[in-house]
Design an enzyme around this catalytic site. Structure first.
Site, PDB file in Angstrom:
ATOM      1  N   ARG A 159     -15.306   0.363   5.635  1.00  0.00           N
ATOM      2  CA  ARG A 159     -14.718  -0.976   5.746  1.00  0.00           C
ATOM      3  C   ARG A 159     -15.634  -2.127   5.346  1.00  0.00           C
ATOM      4  O   ARG A 159     -15.180  -3.260   5.264  1.00  0.00           O
ATOM      5  CB  ARG A 159     -14.229  -1.203   7.181  1.00  0.00           C
ATOM      6  CG  ARG A 159     -13.056  -0.331   7.599  1.00  0.00           C
ATOM      7  CD  ARG A 159     -11.761  -0.730   6.895  1.00  0.00           C
ATOM      8  NE  ARG A 159     -10.758   0.315   7.110  1.00  0.00           N
ATOM      9  CZ  ARG A 159     -10.502   1.294   6.255  1.00  0.00           C
ATOM     10  NH1 ARG A 159     -11.136   1.349   5.094  1.00  0.00           N
ATOM     11  NH2 ARG A 159      -9.604   2.211   6.524  1.00  0.00           N
ATOM     12  N   THR A 182     -10.238  10.234   0.191  1.00  0.00           N
ATOM     13  CA  THR A 182      -9.409  10.509  -0.983  1.00  0.00           C
ATOM     14  C   THR A 182      -9.933   9.840  -2.252  1.00  0.00           C
ATOM     15  O   THR A 182     -10.206  10.504  -3.247  1.00  0.00           O
ATOM     16  CB  THR A 182      -7.955  10.048  -0.724  1.00  0.00           C
ATOM     17  OG1 THR A 182      -7.545  10.531   0.544  1.00  0.00           O
ATOM     18  CG2 THR A 182      -7.028  10.585  -1.794  1.00  0.00           C
ATOM     19  N   GLU A 212      -7.605   3.381  -6.106  1.00  0.00           N
ATOM     20  CA  GLU A 212      -8.339   3.316  -4.844  1.00  0.00           C
ATOM     21  C   GLU A 212      -9.836   3.224  -5.121  1.00  0.00           C
ATOM     22  O   GLU A 212     -10.304   3.596  -6.203  1.00  0.00           O
ATOM     23  CB  GLU A 212      -8.011   4.574  -4.005  1.00  0.00           C
ATOM     24  CG  GLU A 212      -8.682   4.649  -2.645  1.00  0.00           C
ATOM     25  CD  GLU A 212      -8.413   3.435  -1.760  1.00  0.00           C
ATOM     26  OE1 GLU A 212      -8.881   2.331  -2.139  1.00  0.00           O
ATOM     27  OE2 GLU A 212      -7.777   3.580  -0.702  1.00  0.00           O
ATOM     28  N   ARG A 213     -10.595   2.705  -4.139  1.00  0.00           N
ATOM     29  CA  ARG A 213     -12.058   2.723  -4.232  1.00  0.00           C
ATOM     30  C   ARG A 213     -12.502   4.183  -4.473  1.00  0.00           C
ATOM     31  O   ARG A 213     -11.978   5.107  -3.852  1.00  0.00           O
ATOM     32  CB  ARG A 213     -12.630   2.207  -2.918  1.00  0.00           C
ATOM     33  CG  ARG A 213     -14.052   2.651  -2.615  1.00  0.00           C
ATOM     34  CD  ARG A 213     -14.132   3.599  -1.455  1.00  0.00           C
ATOM     35  NE  ARG A 213     -13.757   2.969  -0.214  1.00  0.00           N
ATOM     36  CZ  ARG A 213     -14.532   2.094   0.427  1.00  0.00           C
ATOM     37  NH1 ARG A 213     -15.682   1.746  -0.053  1.00  0.00           N
ATOM     38  NH2 ARG A 213     -14.103   1.591   1.566  1.00  0.00           N
ATOM     39  N   TYR A 242     -14.530   7.135  -3.739  1.00  0.00           N
ATOM     40  CA  TYR A 242     -15.300   7.532  -2.550  1.00  0.00           C
ATOM     41  C   TYR A 242     -16.522   8.377  -2.873  1.00  0.00           C
ATOM     42  O   TYR A 242     -17.230   8.839  -1.970  1.00  0.00           O
ATOM     43  CB  TYR A 242     -14.404   8.243  -1.533  1.00  0.00           C
ATOM     44  CG  TYR A 242     -14.142   7.400  -0.304  1.00  0.00           C
ATOM     45  CD1 TYR A 242     -15.202   6.911   0.458  1.00  0.00           C
ATOM     46  CD2 TYR A 242     -12.856   7.088   0.095  1.00  0.00           C
ATOM     47  CE1 TYR A 242     -14.975   6.121   1.574  1.00  0.00           C
ATOM     48  CE2 TYR A 242     -12.618   6.295   1.214  1.00  0.00           C
ATOM     49  CZ  TYR A 242     -13.684   5.823   1.946  1.00  0.00           C
ATOM     50  OH  TYR A 242     -13.459   5.028   3.051  1.00  0.00           O
ATOM     51  N   HIS A 248      -3.428   0.635  -3.375  1.00  0.00           N
ATOM     52  CA  HIS A 248      -4.155   1.434  -2.378  1.00  0.00           C
ATOM     53  C   HIS A 248      -4.818   0.560  -1.308  1.00  0.00           C
ATOM     54  O   HIS A 248      -5.055  -0.633  -1.534  1.00  0.00           O
ATOM     55  CB  HIS A 248      -5.231   2.238  -3.095  1.00  0.00           C
ATOM     56  CG  HIS A 248      -4.675   3.124  -4.155  1.00  0.00           C
ATOM     57  ND1 HIS A 248      -4.376   4.442  -3.937  1.00  0.00           N
ATOM     58  CD2 HIS A 248      -4.309   2.861  -5.437  1.00  0.00           C
ATOM     59  CE1 HIS A 248      -3.865   4.962  -5.036  1.00  0.00           C
ATOM     60  NE2 HIS A 248      -3.813   4.023  -5.970  1.00  0.00           N
ATOM     61  N   ARG A 282       0.857  -1.190   0.000  1.00  0.00           N
ATOM     62  CA  ARG A 282       0.000   0.000   0.000  1.00  0.00           C
ATOM     63  C   ARG A 282       0.894   1.241   0.000  1.00  0.00           C
ATOM     64  O   ARG A 282       1.924   1.277   0.682  1.00  0.00           O
ATOM     65  CB  ARG A 282      -0.887   0.000   1.254  1.00  0.00           C
ATOM     66  CG  ARG A 282      -1.810   1.196   1.312  1.00  0.00           C
ATOM     67  CD  ARG A 282      -2.618   1.242   2.603  1.00  0.00           C
ATOM     68  NE  ARG A 282      -3.400   2.466   2.651  1.00  0.00           N
ATOM     69  CZ  ARG A 282      -4.007   2.928   3.734  1.00  0.00           C
ATOM     70  NH1 ARG A 282      -3.937   2.249   4.854  1.00  0.00           N
ATOM     71  NH2 ARG A 282      -4.676   4.065   3.682  1.00  0.00           N
ATOM     72  N   HIS A 283       0.497   2.257  -0.772  1.00  0.00           N
ATOM     73  CA  HIS A 283       1.300   3.485  -0.849  1.00  0.00           C
ATOM     74  C   HIS A 283       1.530   4.096   0.536  1.00  0.00           C
ATOM     75  O   HIS A 283       0.741   3.918   1.458  1.00  0.00           O
ATOM     76  CB  HIS A 283       0.610   4.512  -1.759  1.00  0.00           C
ATOM     77  CG  HIS A 283      -0.692   5.008  -1.221  1.00  0.00           C
ATOM     78  ND1 HIS A 283      -0.778   5.986  -0.250  1.00  0.00           N
ATOM     79  CD2 HIS A 283      -1.958   4.640  -1.486  1.00  0.00           C
ATOM     80  CE1 HIS A 283      -2.039   6.210   0.027  1.00  0.00           C
ATOM     81  NE2 HIS A 283      -2.787   5.395  -0.699  1.00  0.00           N
ATOM     82  N   LYS A 324     -12.875  13.174   7.521  1.00  0.00           N
ATOM     83  CA  LYS A 324     -13.463  11.949   8.072  1.00  0.00           C
ATOM     84  C   LYS A 324     -14.113  12.200   9.439  1.00  0.00           C
ATOM     85  O   LYS A 324     -15.138  11.582   9.767  1.00  0.00           O
ATOM     86  CB  LYS A 324     -12.404  10.841   8.132  1.00  0.00           C
ATOM     87  CG  LYS A 324     -12.025  10.365   6.716  1.00  0.00           C
ATOM     88  CD  LYS A 324     -10.884   9.358   6.642  1.00  0.00           C
ATOM     89  CE  LYS A 324     -10.579   9.072   5.168  1.00  0.00           C
ATOM     90  NZ  LYS A 324      -9.440   8.203   4.932  1.00  0.00           N
ATOM     91  N   SER A 373      -0.349   9.714   2.291  1.00  0.00           N
ATOM     92  CA  SER A 373      -0.546  10.812   1.336  1.00  0.00           C
ATOM     93  C   SER A 373      -0.901  12.090   2.094  1.00  0.00           C
ATOM     94  O   SER A 373      -1.245  12.058   3.279  1.00  0.00           O
ATOM     95  CB  SER A 373      -1.659  10.469   0.345  1.00  0.00           C
ATOM     96  OG  SER A 373      -2.919  10.624   0.988  1.00  0.00           O
ATOM     97  N   ARG A 407       0.297   8.828  -5.836  1.00  0.00           N
ATOM     98  CA  ARG A 407       0.811   8.315  -4.555  1.00  0.00           C
ATOM     99  C   ARG A 407       1.249   6.855  -4.670  1.00  0.00           C
ATOM    100  O   ARG A 407       2.210   6.430  -4.024  1.00  0.00           O
ATOM    101  CB  ARG A 407      -0.226   8.514  -3.442  1.00  0.00           C
ATOM    102  CG  ARG A 407      -1.596   7.853  -3.663  1.00  0.00           C
ATOM    103  CD  ARG A 407      -2.597   8.431  -2.670  1.00  0.00           C
ATOM    104  NE  ARG A 407      -3.924   7.791  -2.644  1.00  0.00           N
ATOM    105  CZ  ARG A 407      -4.936   8.099  -3.443  1.00  0.00           C
ATOM    106  NH1 ARG A 407      -4.774   9.021  -4.394  1.00  0.00           N
ATOM    107  NH2 ARG A 407      -6.112   7.505  -3.317  1.00  0.00           N
TER     108      ARG A 407
HETATM  109  O1  LIG Z   1      -9.501   8.043   1.785  1.00  0.00           O
HETATM  110  C1  LIG Z   1      -9.303   6.995   1.144  1.00  0.00           C
HETATM  111  O2  LIG Z   1      -9.351   6.914  -0.090  1.00  0.00           O
HETATM  112  C2  LIG Z   1      -9.014   5.716   1.911  1.00  0.00           C
HETATM  113  C3  LIG Z   1      -7.561   5.388   1.981  1.00  0.00           C
HETATM  114  O3  LIG Z   1      -6.796   6.389   2.542  1.00  0.00           O
HETATM  115  O4  LIG Z   1      -9.514   5.865   3.204  1.00  0.00           O
HETATM  116  P1  LIG Z   1     -10.147   4.714   4.089  1.00  0.00           P
HETATM  117  O5  LIG Z   1      -9.223   4.572   5.262  1.00  0.00           O
HETATM  118  O6  LIG Z   1     -11.482   5.260   4.495  1.00  0.00           O
HETATM  119  O7  LIG Z   1     -10.268   3.469   3.287  1.00  0.00           O
END
Ligand SMILES: O=C(O)[C@@H](CO)OP(=O)(O)O
Length: 211
Positions: A116, A22, A88-89, A91, A158, A9-10, A99, A13, A61
């Protein structure tokens, strides 16, 4: 026994530091993130691995983390494939929000579920299952065949794109994946069997330091 798959995992950031959701936004690594990426690379250098190819996402990143790891193992010019399948997923509407502000607005439990859970997407974004629906096919078509042919493959990506892969590799349930958070810059070294199941897994660092 076939090849080796290393997931990392990076490093931290800028938006990890600022505590912002993010997803597909593209902040750079912090100084700490650079150090974490270098430390992951050093652990892999000490482990003694030489890669055949590297994969990373379309986000800076992860790309910089990938390069720091390759520099550390003495393979700065190794072929590296960038693909947004490993991003990354997404968001969605939460991207860019703080957050803690989100917890104050929607409650601790709801935010944890968005962050999660396996199959509850954040508003306008991807659940872990949605993320897996693009990560898994890419893994099957572009990455796994190389590992099965005996290559050593690095993936620098990620928290959640890698959680979707770890879920399958480690055969985790929906309940188990809820508790899994990956530490930044800590390499996971998988050796795979010829049938693509996991023969062994070594974590080169402290996964409990995940934040
Ligand atoms: O903000 C995000 O994209 C992710 C990873 O940093 O956060 P989370 O910890 O909620 O998966």
């Amino acid at each position: 026994m076939s090849g080796t798959l290393v997931l990392v995992r990076h490093g931290q950031s800028d938006w990890n530091l600022k505590n912002l959701f993010t997803g597909w936004r593209d902040p750079d690594l912090t100084e700490l993130g650079v150090e974490e990426a270098k430390a992951g690379g050093k652990a892999l250098a000490e482990y003694g691995i030489k890669f055949d190819i590297a994969f990373t996402s379309s986000l800076i990143r992860a790309q910089r983390t990938c390069q720091f790891v390759l520099d550390a193992v003495g393979q700065s010019s190794l072929e590296t494939i960038r693909d947004q399948a490993l991003n990354e997923r997404d968001y969605g509407d939460l991207s860019g929000l703080n957050k803690d502000d989100a917890r104050a607005k929607w409650g601790e439990e709801q935010v944890h579920i968005w962050r999660r859970s396996y199959d509850v997407p954040p508003p306008g974004g991807e659940s872990l299952r949605d993320t897996g629906a693009r990560v898994w096919p890419y893994y099957l078509t572009d990455i796994l065949p190389r590992v099965l042919s005996g290559q050593k493959v690095l993936i620098a990506a990620h928290g959640n794109s890698l959680r979707s892969l770890v879920m399958v590799l480690d055969k985790l349930t929906k309940e188990q994946i809820l508790k899994l958070n990956l530490a930044t810059g800590v390499p996971m070294v998988y050796k795979l069997n010829a049938d693509s199941t996991v023969a062994s897994k070594e974590v080169l660092g402290d996964m409990s330091a995940a934040h």
